[in-house]
Design an enzyme around this catalytic site. Structure first.
Site, short mmCIF file in Angstrom:
data_model
loop_
_atom_site.label_atom_id
_atom_site.label_comp_id
_atom_site.label_asym_id
_atom_site.label_seq_id
_atom_site.Cartn_x
_atom_site.Cartn_y
_atom_site.Cartn_z
N TYR A 144 -12.30 96.64 -6.84
CA TYR A 144 -12.88 95.78 -6.44
C TYR A 144 -13.07 95.28 -4.39
O TYR A 144 -14.39 94.82 -4.61
CB TYR A 144 -13.43 94.28 -6.72
CG TYR A 144 -12.43 94.50 -8.68
CD1 TYR A 144 -14.02 94.82 -9.38
CD2 TYR A 144 -11.20 93.51 -8.54
CE1 TYR A 144 -14.15 95.01 -11.00
CE2 TYR A 144 -11.43 93.51 -10.49
CZ TYR A 144 -13.05 94.22 -10.94
OH TYR A 144 -12.12 93.94 -12.70
N GLY B 44 -12.00 82.38 -17.16
CA GLY B 44 -10.31 82.98 -17.28
C GLY B 44 -9.93 82.53 -16.22
O GLY B 44 -9.45 81.66 -15.53
N ARG B 45 -10.45 83.36 -15.24
CA ARG B 45 -9.58 83.66 -13.74
C ARG B 45 -9.84 81.83 -13.18
O ARG B 45 -9.12 81.85 -12.27
CB ARG B 45 -11.17 84.36 -12.93
CG ARG B 45 -10.72 84.10 -11.43
CD ARG B 45 -11.59 85.09 -10.42
NE ARG B 45 -12.70 85.82 -11.08
CZ ARG B 45 -12.36 87.52 -11.46
NH1 ARG B 45 -11.45 87.20 -9.97
NH2 ARG B 45 -12.84 88.02 -11.32
N CYS C 102 0.87 107.53 -5.01
CA CYS C 102 0.57 109.36 -4.47
C CYS C 102 -1.04 108.47 -4.59
O CYS C 102 -1.63 109.36 -4.84
CB CYS C 102 1.01 110.00 -4.50
SG CYS C 102 2.73 109.54 -3.89
N GLU C 103 -1.69 107.57 -3.59
CA GLU C 103 -3.26 107.69 -3.86
C GLU C 103 -3.47 106.77 -2.32
O GLU C 103 -2.83 106.01 -1.82
CB GLU C 103 -3.67 106.26 -4.78
CG GLU C 103 -3.69 107.48 -6.32
CD GLU C 103 -4.46 108.35 -6.56
OE1 GLU C 103 -5.55 108.38 -5.59
OE2 GLU C 103 -4.26 108.65 -7.33
N TYR D 126 -6.61 88.82 -13.41
CA TYR D 126 -6.59 90.33 -13.45
C TYR D 126 -5.48 91.09 -12.93
O TYR D 126 -6.23 91.61 -12.04
CB TYR D 126 -7.81 89.86 -12.60
CG TYR D 126 -9.04 89.45 -13.62
CD1 TYR D 126 -9.74 90.26 -15.60
CD2 TYR D 126 -10.25 88.65 -13.04
CE1 TYR D 126 -9.97 89.50 -16.42
CE2 TYR D 126 -10.51 87.87 -14.43
CZ TYR D 126 -10.57 88.43 -15.55
OH TYR D 126 -11.84 87.30 -16.47
N GLU E 61 -15.93 79.89 -21.32
CA GLU E 61 -14.64 80.73 -22.04
C GLU E 61 -14.24 81.41 -20.28
O GLU E 61 -14.18 82.19 -20.00
CB GLU E 61 -15.76 82.02 -22.61
CG GLU E 61 -16.05 82.01 -23.74
CD GLU E 61 -16.99 83.74 -24.42
OE1 GLU E 61 -17.47 83.71 -23.18
OE2 GLU E 61 -17.57 83.38 -25.72
C1 LIG Z 1 -14.13 88.13 -18.94
C2 LIG Z 1 -14.80 87.25 -19.53
C3 LIG Z 1 -14.58 85.80 -19.71
C4 LIG Z 1 -13.87 85.48 -18.63
O1 LIG Z 1 -14.28 85.62 -17.60
P1 LIG Z 1 -13.67 84.77 -16.13
O2 LIG Z 1 -15.11 85.60 -14.69
O3 LIG Z 1 -12.60 84.81 -16.09
O4 LIG Z 1 -13.83 83.26 -16.70
C5 LIG Z 1 -15.36 85.63 -20.57
N1 LIG Z 1 -16.02 85.80 -21.43
C6 LIG Z 1 -16.78 86.91 -22.43
C7 LIG Z 1 -17.38 87.72 -22.85
C8 LIG Z 1 -15.42 87.51 -21.11
O5 LIG Z 1 -15.92 89.29 -20.52
#
Ligand SMILES: *Cc1c(COP(=O)(O)O)cnc(C)c1O
Length: 422
Positions: A322, A281-282, A350-351, A378, A279
Site C-alpha cells: 500500500y 480491527g486496526r 529478492c524484490e 495487517y 467490527e
Molecule cells: C477488514 C474488515 C474489518 C476491519 O477493518 P479495520 O479497518 O481493521 O477496522 C471489518 N469488517 C469487515 C467486513 C472487514 O472486511
C-alpha cells in the site's frame, strides 16, 4: 501535532525504547530478530475505549480477526467481552480454539464456500453477513440440509467514498463487496421468503484506515433509510452492524475521536431498538505492536544508502503493498555516534519492492536494533514465507513480563507439507 509519534505504552527511558516496562532490546535478545512484540495493555485500553464510548446502548464489539489472528490476542479480547468478525473457516477455527464464543461471531466475506457455511452453521455463529443473491440461496440450501436456520444480515453498499487508499475502500458502487443499496430491499424480501434463513440484521463496511467521520455518518444515514423501509414491509431488524474501518495514527494522521464517533452514531440510533454491532480491527491492535529488526549491513551505493535489515516484506508487507508509512526508530538512541544520513530501510528478499521505509533520516551502524512502529494490524497476519523465510515469533508484553505467543518457524517446517517426487 508533534512530528514524532510514539504509540501508547511505548516510551524512551534512559535512551532505550520500552514497551510497557520491558526494554525492547531485552525482547530482541531473548527471542531474536525479526520479532513482533505487542503490548497487552495497549490492546486492553483500545478495547475499553470502545466499550466506554458505546456504554449507553446495547453494543457488541466484534474484533476483525484478519487484523491479527494470534490465538493469545483473540483470547485476550474474548476475555474482555469482545465478539469477532471472521472472513473464513480458518478464522472461525482460530476463534473457537482461542475460546471465543460462536454466539458472538459474525461471518463476513464475499466468497463463502459450502464448507465454510456448513462449519459456521454447525458452530452456531451469530450472523452471516451475506454479500450477494447466490450466496443467500446457497446459505438457505445448506441450512435446510442441516436442519437449521441461518441468521442473516445483508451487507449493503451505501456507496459513500471513505477517502482512503483505493485498495482498502470497500463501500463504493463498483466494489466487489456488498449489495447495491437500490437492490437491497428486494433481496431482503427474498431472504425473508427463503426457508433456511432468518433475517436478523443489516450490515455495512465502507473501508479501512478511515480518518474522517463524515463517511461513516453518511453510510449510517443510508442504512437507516433502508431500516425504515424494511420496517414498513414488516421486516424488523434485531441489529445494525456498522463494520470497522476506523483509522489510526501511523505518522501525521489525526484519527477520529471514538467518543465523537460514538456520540454521532448513537444520536442517530435513537429510534432503533436493536443492538449495534461494530467490527473494528486496526483500531484495536494496530498501535499495540512493533516489529523488531536488526541491521545486517550498511550498503552505500553512488545514488543511495541502504540499511539492509533482517525483517522483510514477507514479515511486513504494508509498505510494499500500500506504500504505507511505518515509523522506524533505533531501539537505543543515539545508536551510534555517527552523523544521521538518509537511508532506505530494506529487507533481504529478492524484490526491488522489498522496502520497509524509504528516505529515513537515521544514524545507523551494522548490528543496530530497529523498531518498526504500528505493526499490530495487517502485519503478522499478512506474513508469508516468500524466499523460504521462517515467519517471526510473536511476543506479548505485560508490564515487565514477556510471553511467547507464537514461536519462530523452523526451516524444516517450511517444507513439512511437501515431498520430493520419486
Ligand atoms: C477488514 C474488515 C474489518 C476491519 O477493518 P479495520 O479497518 O481493521 O477496522 C471489518 N469488517 C469487515 C467486513 C472487514 O472486511
Amino acid at each position: 501535532m508533534s512530528d514524532l509519534f510514539l504509540p501508547p505504552f511505548l516510551d524512551r527511558r534512559a535512551s532505550e525504547l520500552h514497551m510497557e516496562s520491558t526494554p525492547l532490546a531485552a525482547i530482541a535478545k531473548k527471542f531474536g530478530t525479526p520479532c513482533y512484540a505487542y503490548s497487552s495493555s495497549a490492546i486492553t485500553e483500545a478495547y475499553e475505549e470502545f466499550r466506554r464510548a458505546f456504554s449507553t446502548r446495547p453494543a457488541l464489539i466484534c474484533y476483525a480477526v484478519k487484523a491479527n489472528g494470534n490465538l493469545s490476542i483473540l483470547r485476550l479480547l474474548s476475555r474482555l467481552g469482545a465478539g469477532f468478525d471472521i472472513v473464513s473457516a480458518g478464522e472461525l477455527h482460530r476463534v473457537l480454539r482461542a475460546g471465543g464464543l460462536a454466539s458472538r461471531i459474525v461471518f463476513s466475506g464475499v466468497g463463502k464456500s459450502c464448507d465454510d457455511m456448513a462449519y459456521a452453521l454447525k458452530a452456531g455463529v451469530r450472523c452471516f453477513n451475506v454479500e450477494s443473491e447466490p450466496e443467500l440461496r446457497r446459505l438457505s440450501d445448506i441450512a435446510q440440509s442441516l436442519g437449521v436456520t441461518a441468521p442473516v444480515s445483508l451487507r449493503v453498499n451505501p456507496d459513500v467514498d471513505p477517502k482512503t487508499h483505493p485498495y482498502i475502500a470497500t463501500g463504493l458502487k463498483e466494489s466487489k463487496f456488498g449489495i447495491a443499496h437500490d437492490g437491497a430491499l428486494d433481496l431482503y424480501l427474498e431472504a425473508a421468503r427463503l426457508p433456511g434463513l432468518k433475517v436478523t440484521g443489516i450490515d455495512c463496511h465502507i473501508g479501512s484506515q478511515i480518518t474522517e467521520l463524515s463517511p461513516f455518518l453518511s453510510a449510517l444515514d443510508r442504512i437507516l433509510l433502508l431500516v425504515e423501509r424494511l420496517k414498513n414491509q414488516g421486516i424488523q431488524l434485531g441489529h445494525l452492524d456498522l463494520g470497522g474501518g476506523l483509522g489510526i495514527r501511523y505518522r501525521h494522521e489525526q484519527p477520529i475521536s471514538l467518543a465523537e464517533y460514538a456520540r454521532e452514531i448513537c444520536s442517530r440510533l435513537d429510534h432503533f431498538d436493536g443492538e449495534l454491532i461494530l467490527e473494528p480491527g486496526r483500531r484495536l491492535v494496530g498501535n499495540s505492536g512493533v516489529l523488531l529488526t536488526r541491521v545486517e549491513y550498511i550498503k552505500r551505493t553512488p545514488g543511495r544508502s541502504f540499511a539492509i535489515v533482517d525483517a522483510a516484506m514477507n514479515d511486513l508487507v504494508r509498505p510494499a503493498l500500500y506504500d504505507a508509512w511505518h515509523e522506524i526508530l533505533p531501539v537505543c538512541s543515539p545508536a551510534t555516534t555517527g552523523p544521521s544520513e538518509l537511508f532506505d530501510v530494506v529487507g533481504p528478499v529478492c524484490e526491488t519492492g522489498d522496502i520497509l521505509g524509504r528516505d529515513r533520516t537515521l544514524a545507523l551502524a551494522q548490528g543496530d536494533l530497529l523498531c518498526i512502529l504500528s505493526a499490530g494490524a495487517y502485519a503478522a497476519s499478512m506474513g508469508s514465507n516468500y524466499n523460504a523465510r521462517p515467519r517471526p515469533p510473536e511476543v506479548l508484553v505485560e508490564g515487565n513480563e514477556t510471553r511467547l505467543i507464537r514461536r519462530r518457524e523452523t526451516l524444516d517446517e517450511l517444507s513439512d507439507l511437501e515431498w520430493p517426487i520419486d
